[in-house]
Design an enzyme around this catalytic site. Structure first.
Site, PDB file in Angstrom:
ATOM      1  CB  CYS A   1      -0.872  -0.056   1.337  1.00  0.00           C
ATOM      2  SG  CYS A   1      -1.987  -1.387   1.126  1.00  0.00           S
TER       3      CYS A   1
ATOM      4  CG  HIS B   1      -6.411   1.727   0.715  1.00  0.00           C
ATOM      5  ND1 HIS B   1      -5.578   2.384   0.038  1.00  0.00           N
ATOM      6  CD2 HIS B   1      -6.110   0.360   1.373  1.00  0.00           C
ATOM      7  CE1 HIS B   1      -4.518   1.686   0.236  1.00  0.00           C
ATOM      8  NE2 HIS B   1      -4.821   0.595   1.097  1.00  0.00           N
TER       9      HIS B   1
ATOM     10  CB  CYS C   1       0.137   1.596   7.347  1.00  0.00           C
ATOM     11  SG  CYS C   1      -1.573   1.596   6.976  1.00  0.00           S
TER      12      CYS C   1
END
Lengths: 326, 448, 454
Positions: free
Chosen positions: C116, C409, C440
């Protein structure tokens, strides 16, 4: 350990497990026919099986590493050496004169001390002997001790403790203290225990304050896959039908599979020289999801502890740890 | 949008069939492609007795463009264009000779040919002079309706004190002769001043200019962006954020930049200015093309169908133009073009809101002309007629078929026809054209 | 530029990396600036982008960026982009997307993947190249599709198929084929499970959430705020120059402007259901699986000035971090909390020296756990080796235009979304304003960065 009176029997090669099982079943049947259920501490034959020049095959190693989640190094995982030695240990147990029947033996604990990792290109001498008959509340346990030697160096020692249910140890034995072993709920001859009707009272106690750090999603094929790589084709791991015959709802995972998964979960932090010990409790019925906790040892102690349990019932499957050996 | 009928009657077997049946056969219009000749044949220049000098000057100009210029015509001659210079007409009677000469060669006018009259505005002239000048208006509009095969007729009207050598006379003449004016028909365009200048390169008159085009994501707006870029401008393509994907495609195609902006926002002008200030330093051309339709009979009209139409179509151009005039980002010769509509001139049932906005635009343009002139620039409107766009494609078939044929060219225009007119109006050679409404309608039957 | 600084030193008296080098004085690298960004609206998995590939979406995002900054036909220094869920055919995803875009085909590109944090890492790599003078401009990007995720055959079948392809004789081929069993044919889709632990990201966060005692109410409040702030930003036109519609979507599909703490409170927990503590993490306070792409235009000051392009912010400094989650020591998504103090120390800043904080909302609890760590005297001393707690932050400065809970996301696209959003905020705030980013990532990682208004 190896006293002069030990008879060393050298085998030409690691025996094939299929033939051993046939002999094991036959031997067990003979033992059953003889109804000789009491063993004396000195009944264990002072025999050591030796196979020289054992080498791992790269494809076998890779398959094992991928299945267990080990990195694909040329160093043999400690559990892989166990796999290599396992047929030799089995060969010992099916020899005439071995006092306990192969069939129905339950793996209750395992400990490996690895001084250094064996490399893929190294030839090992494998030595296996049986020792330490102990009384257990459900029967008699025996330790199968395997050693891997490279040149003249002892690099790996594995001690597998098996329980023969329903046998007793003669009382005049020199070694009468029962080894403190966890409740062997996975006695194949006691299906109610395996099904979980017993031991449910331990649930909340076991579950308290136990946070997982990971989980294993074990599919129905896990038993067959580990059987293929380890050669341990015990049908309770590969066939739901056979497992039912022994009182399990479905096939169960190999204990050493779960132990090796836990070792792999600790990862490279375990180092090369370590003691890896496991006590098996409830068997893992396949397929299932197992909660796992791998944690650094508390306080001054070095190494890691691990534990695997069922997130549904809270019952423990195995506990153990890895600590660095000096 | 494809005009299937137009294709059918102009190709193959169906063409023959249409001819036999005597069906109207709209022509395939001569549209500009870079590198094409300005006209398709020799140009005949005729004039009335009092216009010799102006006719000579214009003929000289045509020769300068490497055209084959004739001063006399015969019935058998084939001309690409006829220039009728009537600036000197003192009385209605003066019109007869040159126009009859014109009529004599009209049948030989090439497909896609051009008739262009040049005259003076009646203004405060003496009655006879004014009658002659106004008469030309009627002649031109009628003559245009006689023309066939894609030929058009348009007029250049010189305002008070505007000389024949004013840059915009040549500029307008060239536009009207060229394929750029394909769908401009029956129109008279007034040159109000001698402002403007001829471009160094007629193919890229907008070189170095920075243009903002609103509503640039689709249809006419996208075509305006393409055409201005083709003519050399750097284009800032503006449209609502919701149309941003189509907008980006247009901006990238023309190697311009995209600005996602709702033009009705209070700070729209500020955002445009900011974008242009940092990227290009100045803003030369502003095309208020963004427009919406919310058709309803007035009897059924609600604020939600009325207000947005006015807000987008006229309030936004008003506010942005004013803000730009008040600011310091406009270049030395700014050009503003607003999109009006024939609905704003002739009215249309169910479009009170739209017509109010589009007529409003015309009012705005006329009223802003002096302010823009003060800034060295111009402001004009283009009023498209029936243009084949995504919007008109939604009109029911029968209605669309009728609407399409209701003009002298018997067909709908293309978005690029509107874009060409705009590209002309923002060009340096149109500097003398200010406060005008140029119809791009193929001489629609309604309105002027 | 921070090479000579002592890691971990709390009080740095030297010049901070961001405040130097703007002009390239020869001794320190010049600065790299954020010119702007573009993304497509984020869709929910299986939504309007269900048939769009990673390459489709990345190309769309690139084209929107190119249009915004008038770069059609231009050769940009380099494009770096990546995806987390990636088909093997997309080995050259960034370059293939460039070739399909309006950029000059002479624009080179490379792929990056850091879970990510991929989007952040593309910014880091290009920023460094610009600082070193290797390139003048770069486009950082990221894309992910959970709708068009790669499906692979089972390991067993894969092994057989590979053997088959190597087989030479018909007998060998037959032998390989004969090994195929019906059970092999079940495809395996990628999971969000951590390979080393088998736990999904949500389950991991649930462990951390429980350990840190983050309440359901606090999580739902953060989630509601994210939606409300994102909706307000859209209404204000904040995203007019940060986003280009795609496939009919003009806003993030996950955005629920009308959500509320009360509505969120009705959702059933989905993670942490087998823990001893009550489960608190719901679909409402966790990010959904999403599809989308984002890009950021980075440049040297000179390159931007030549083109009259805006300069929104400077990428001052970045730090990557990782934690030992596999042994249960730290929470999987807490690496940002660990990396930030190092970044602060190197730049001589305190946690409170920022005008904005952009902490990626993988889960509402992720953000709250990060904050709790920084507020914890004990944690900061024992695990982060600090003298004391970093302290709390002004929550009104946190994720002021909403974050991943509302926007969604698409893993690799989040970094670009945040960098562009923060850069624009900083410009609006004015010169000298400063923002902190923490994103993160799987594998117990994070990339954190400091941006400063240019």
């Amino acid at each position: 350990m190896r006293t002069p009176e030990v008879e060393v029997v050298e085998l030409d090669a690691v025996p094939a497990l299929g033939g051993l099982y046939a002999r094991g079943v036959a031997g067990s049947a003979r033992a059953a026919a003889a109804r000789r259920r009491t063993v004396r501490p000195d009944d264990l034959p002072a025999t050591e099986l030796l196979v020289r020049g054992v080498r791992a095959e790269v494809e076998h190693l890779s398959t094992y590493q991928h299945l267990l989640g080990e990195t694909g190094q040329d160093a043999l995982p400690a559990g892989f050496v166990h796999v290599l030695a396992f047929p030799v240990a089995t060969a010992l147990m099916v020899r005439p004169g071995f006092p306990l029947p192969l069939l129905g033996m339950v793996h209750v604990a395992n400990q490996v001390e690895q001084r250094r990792a064996v490399r893929l290109d190294e030839e090992m001498d494998l030595r296996v002997r049986a020792q330490d008959l102990h009384a257990h509340r459900s029967g008699v346990t025996v330790d199968l001790v395997a050693e891997a030697w490279v040149e003249e160096e002892l690099v790996w020692t594995g001690t597998s403790t098996y329980l023969a249910k329903g046998h007793h140890l003669a009382p005049h034995s020199a070694s009468t203290d029962p080894t403190p072993l966890p409740s062997p709920d996975n006695l194949v001859s006691e299906p109610q225990g395996a099904l979980g009707t017993r031991g449910s009272d331990t649930r909340s106690e076991e579950g308290a304050g136990r946070a997982p750090t990971g989980q294993w999603r074990l599919g129905g094929e896990v038993g067959r896959r580990y059987a293929a790589v380890s050669g341990d084709q015990n049908p309770i791991h590969t066939s739901a039908l056979a497992a039912k015959a022994f009182g399990f709802p479905r096939a169960i995972a190999h204990g050493m599979y779960t132990a090796a998964r836990a070792l792999a979960d600790v990862g490279p932090a375990r180092g090369e020289a370590f003691v890896w010990h496991v006590q098996f409790a409830k068997p893992v019925v396949l397929p299932s999801t197992v909660a796992v906790r791998v944690a650094r040892a508390d306080g001054e102690a070095e190494g890691f502890s691990f534990e695997a349990w069922s997130p549904r019932s809270g019952r423990t499957h195995l506990t153990g740890g890895v600590s660095p050996s000096s | 949008m494809t005009d299937t009928y137009l294709n059918l009657v102009n190709t193959g077997f169906t063409k023959t069939l249409a001819q036999r049946l005597g069906l109207p056969r709209p022509a395939v219009l001569r549209r500009h492609r870079p590198g094409d000749p300005l006209v398709t044949g020799p140009v005949l220049v005729v004039h009335d007795a009092g216009s010799q000098a102006e006719a000579d000057a214009l003929a000289e100009q045509l020769l300068g463009w490497d055209l084959d210029v004739h001063r006399h015509g015969n019935r058998d001659d084939r001309f690409g264009a006829i220039l009728v210079v009537l600036t000197g007409a003192q009385a209605p009677a003066d019109l007869g000779a040159p126009l009859l000469t014109t009529g004599g060669v009209l049948r030989g006018l090439a497909p896609g040919g051009r008739v262009v009259t040049v005259s003076r505005a009646p203004g405060d002239a003496a009655p006879a002079v004014a009658a002659a000048r106004q008469g030309i208006d009627g002649v031109l509009r009628s003559l245009a309706k006689e023309l066939r095969r894609g030929a058009t007729g348009n007029g250049i009207v010189l305002g008070d004190g505007v000389e024949i050598d004013a840059p915009s006379v040549a500029g307008t003449l060239r536009f009207l002769l060229s394929g750029r004016s394909a769908f401009v028909d029956g129109q008279l365009l007034t040159i109000g001043s001698g402002a403007g200048e001829l471009p160094a390169d007629w193919e890229r008159p907008l070189e170095g200019q920075v243009a903002v085009v609103t509503g640039a994501a689709r249809g006419i707006g996208a075509e305006i962006a393409r055409t201005l870029a083709r003519d050399g401008a750097t284009v800032v393509a503006v449209d609502v954020p919701a149309a941003g994907d189509a907008l980006a495609a247009v901006a990238n195609e023309v190697h311009g930049s995209a600005l996602q902006l709702d033009v009705t926002r209070e700070d729209a002008a500020e955002r445009i200015t900011e974008h242009v200030r940092s990227r290009h330093g100045q803003l030369d051309l502003v095309i208020h093309n963004a427009g919406i339709l919310r058709d309803k009979l007035l009897a059924n009209m609600k604020p939600e169908t009325w207000d947005p139409v006015l807000a987008v179509n006229v309030t936004a151009p008003l506010r942005i133009t004013q803000a730009l005039l008040d600011g310091d980002q406009l270049g030395t010769a700014p050009r503003v073009v607003c999109l009006a509509s024939t609905s704003g001139i002739a009215g249309n049932r169910g479009q009170t809101n739209y017509a109010a906005s589009k007529a409003g635009v015309i009012g705005m343009v006329r009223a802003s002309a002096s302010a823009l002139e003060g800034a060295g620039g111009t402001i004009n409107a283009v009023a498209p007629g029936f243009i084949e766009t995504d919007m008109t494609a939604r009109i029911p078939f029968a209605t669309r078929e009728v609407a399409r044929r209701l003009n002298s060219l018997q067909q709908g225009g293309q978005p690029r026809d509107v874009a060409e007119a705009i590209a002309f109006l923002v060009s340096p050679q149109a500097g003398g054209v200010n406060g005008q409404v140029l119809r791009v309608c193929g001489q629609n039957m309604v309105g002027q | 530029m921070a090479a000579a600084r002592t890691p971990g030193s709390q009080t740095s008296s030297g010049p901070t990396p961001g405040s130097t080098g703007a002009g390239g004085d020869g001794s320190s690298p010049r600065r790299a600036v954020v010119v702007g960004g573009n993304r497509i609206p984020f869709a929910r998995s299986g939504g309007p982008y269900v048939r769009a590939s990673n390459q489709d979406m990345l190309t769309a995002a690139l084209d929107g960026l190119v249009a915004r900054f008038g770069l059609a036909g231009e050769r940009v220094g380099e494009v770096a982009a990546g995806a987390v869920l990636k088909h093997s055919k997309d080995f050259n995803l960034a370059r293939e997307s460039v070739l399909g875009s309006a950029l000059s085909p002479e624009t080179p590109a490379y792929d990056v993947q850091q879970a990510c944090a991929t989007g952040m890492e593309t910014v880091v790599g290009l920023t460094n190249k610009i600082r070193l003078g290797q390139i003048e401009s770069g486009i950082a990007g990221g894309v992910d599709s959970t709708s068009d995720a790669p499906i692979v055959v089972s390991d067993a079948l894969r092994t057989i198929l590979l053997d088959l392809s190597r087989a030479k004789t018909p007998q060998q081929k037959l032998k390989a084929v004969s090994r195929i069993r019906p059970g092999h044919l079940a495809p395996s889709a990628p999971t969000t499970g951590e390979p080393r632990t088998g736990l999904s990201m949500g389950e991991h966060q649930a462990l951390t959430t429980a350990a840190m005692g983050i309440t359901r109410e606090a999580q739902d409040e953060l989630a509601a705020a994210s939606h409300h702030r994102l909706a307000a930003a859209y209404d204000d036109g904040f995203f007019d120059d940060l986003l280009t519609p795609y496939r009919g979507l003009t806003r993030d599909a996950n955005l629920r402007a009308d959500t509320s703490v009360e509505k969120l409170a009705k959702l059933k927990p989905v993670f942490g259901k087998h823990l001893e503590t009550p489960a608190t993490m719901t679909a409402g306070n966790s990010t959904p699986l999403s599809d989308g792409a984002s890009t950021v235009l980075l440049a040297s000051d000179a390159w931007a000035a030549e083109r009259g392009l805006p300069v929104l912010a400077t990428v001052v400094d970045v730090e990557a971090g990782a934690v030992d989650f596999a042994h249960g020591r730290d929470g999987l998504l807490m690496a940002g909390a660990h990396a930030v103090p190092r970044l602060l120390a190197r730049n001589g800043l305190s946690l409170q020296d920022f005008d904005y904080y952009e902490i990626h909302e993988a889960f509402a609890a992720t953000v709250l756990c990060n904050l709790a760590i920084w507020e914890s005297e004990e944690y900061c001393r024992e695990r982060l080796g600090l003298d004391g707690a970093l302290g709390s932050i002004d929550r009104s400065k946190l994720n002021v235009h909403g974050s991943s809970l509302a926007a969604g996301h698409p893993f690799a696209a989040t970094g670009g979304r945040i960098v562009a959003t923060l850069a624009k905020q900083l410009t609006a705030k004015g010169p000298g304003s400063r923002g902190l980013i923490s994103v993160c990532a799987a594998g117990g990682q994070a990339v954190v960065a400091i941006l400063e208004a240019a």
